[in-house]
Design a protein around this motif. Structure first.
Motif, PDB file in Angstrom:
ATOM      1  N   ALA A  30       0.879  -1.258  -0.158  1.00  0.00           N
ATOM      2  CA  ALA A  30       0.057   0.113  -0.105  1.00  0.00           C
ATOM      3  C   ALA A  30       0.913   1.294  -0.041  1.00  0.00           C
ATOM      4  CB  ALA A  30      -0.893  -0.047   1.225  1.00  0.00           C
ATOM      5  N   LYS A  35      -3.116  -0.841  -4.630  1.00  0.00           N
ATOM      6  CA  LYS A  35      -4.582  -1.180  -3.996  1.00  0.00           C
ATOM      7  C   LYS A  35      -4.359  -2.681  -3.153  1.00  0.00           C
ATOM      8  CE  LYS A  35      -9.397  -1.707  -5.084  1.00  0.00           C
ATOM      9  NZ  LYS A  35      -9.656  -3.114  -4.658  1.00  0.00           N
ATOM     10  N   THR A  37      -6.083  -5.498  -1.236  1.00  0.00           N
ATOM     11  CA  THR A  37      -7.059  -6.512  -0.539  1.00  0.00           C
ATOM     12  C   THR A  37      -6.705  -7.843   0.057  1.00  0.00           C
ATOM     13  OG1 THR A  37      -8.420  -5.732  -2.425  1.00  0.00           O
ATOM     14  CG2 THR A  37      -9.373  -7.569  -1.219  1.00  0.00           C
ATOM     15  N   ARG A 111      -5.198   0.047   8.059  1.00  0.00           N
ATOM     16  CA  ARG A 111      -6.305   0.914   8.051  1.00  0.00           C
ATOM     17  C   ARG A 111      -5.987   2.390   7.359  1.00  0.00           C
ATOM     18  NH1 ARG A 111     -10.288  -0.054  13.024  1.00  0.00           N
ATOM     19  NH2 ARG A 111     -10.615  -2.431  12.885  1.00  0.00           N
ATOM     20  N   GLU A 112      -4.977   2.845   7.981  1.00  0.00           N
ATOM     21  CA  GLU A 112      -4.538   4.298   7.454  1.00  0.00           C
ATOM     22  C   GLU A 112      -4.049   4.458   6.056  1.00  0.00           C
ATOM     23  OE1 GLU A 112      -1.706   5.512  10.417  1.00  0.00           O
ATOM     24  OE2 GLU A 112      -3.017   5.393  12.045  1.00  0.00           O
ATOM     25  N   ASP A 114      -5.809   2.553   3.740  1.00  0.00           N
ATOM     26  CA  ASP A 114      -6.775   2.043   3.004  1.00  0.00           C
ATOM     27  C   ASP A 114      -6.628   0.790   2.199  1.00  0.00           C
ATOM     28  OD1 ASP A 114      -8.145   4.462   3.350  1.00  0.00           O
ATOM     29  OD2 ASP A 114      -7.092   5.623   1.792  1.00  0.00           O
ATOM     30  N   GLU A 116      -7.861  -2.789   2.328  1.00  0.00           N
ATOM     31  CA  GLU A 116      -9.314  -3.258   2.292  1.00  0.00           C
ATOM     32  C   GLU A 116      -8.975  -4.699   2.931  1.00  0.00           C
ATOM     33  OE1 GLU A 116     -13.134  -3.701  -0.530  1.00  0.00           O
ATOM     34  OE2 GLU A 116     -11.414  -4.628  -1.486  1.00  0.00           O
ATOM     35  N   GLY A 137     -14.965  -1.591  10.441  1.00  0.00           N
ATOM     36  CA  GLY A 137     -13.968  -1.180   9.226  1.00  0.00           C
ATOM     37  C   GLY A 137     -13.886  -2.445   8.289  1.00  0.00           C
TER      38      GLY A 137
END
Length: 159
Positions: A30, A35, A37, A111-112, A114, A116, A137
């Motif tokens: 990240a 991105k 997941t 989390r910071e 993003d 997923e 979340g």
């Protein structure tokens, strides 16, 4: 038009060392603009469990699973040389001494950034884990959602 890099991973293991590796890779990817997941299934769901007890309606078998499984990142053992929890305690001690981020810290960083995090609904059903018992979340979905992400990914890991 250039598409965003994607990284996906199945987090199957609930072992502390494998959970650490998962989040180190996820946050690294990240931070490099990918991105990311993460699809948590079976024992990997224990990483996402809240450490405090959440009263929810369960069958006898679901209650048995609940008592046998670790509750959250602070209760995970290591995959080798756990020795009744001594191995994981030693690992946490050494990591703290060497200023290595803890699993909860890596989860917060994810989390910071993003990342997923998807909890597998089929595994939740099998293990009797309810949404209320997991951290906030998260996305809740099945394997088709994960596979859709994995098809777009250049990096796909199983940990």
């Amino acid at each position: 038009m250039e598409t965003q890099k994607q990284t996906t991973m199945v987090v199957f293991s609930g072992d502390l060392d494998k959970a650490m590796a998962s989040f180190i890779i996820a946050t690294g990817a990240a931070a490099m603009g990918s991105k990311v997941t993460m699809f948590f299934t079976f024992w990997g769901l224990n990483i996402l469990r809240k450490e405090q007890f959440v009263p929810v309606q369960k069958s006898l078998l679901e209650k048995m699973f609940e008592r046998m499984m670790p509750r959250g990142p602070g209760k995970l053992g290591i995959s080798k040389l756990n020795m009744g929890g001594m191995g994981s305690a030693l690992m946490r001690h050494i990591m703290k001494k060497k200023k290595v981020a803890s699993l909860p810290e890596l989860m917060e960083l994810a989390r910071e950034l993003d990342v997923e995090m998807i909890a597998c609904t089929m595994s939740m059903d099998v293990l009797g884990i309810k949404e209320e018992e997991l951290i906030d979340g998260l996305k809740f979905a099945g394997v088709a959602t994960y596979l859709g992400e994995a098809e777009q990914s250049k990096v796909n890991l199983f940990i």
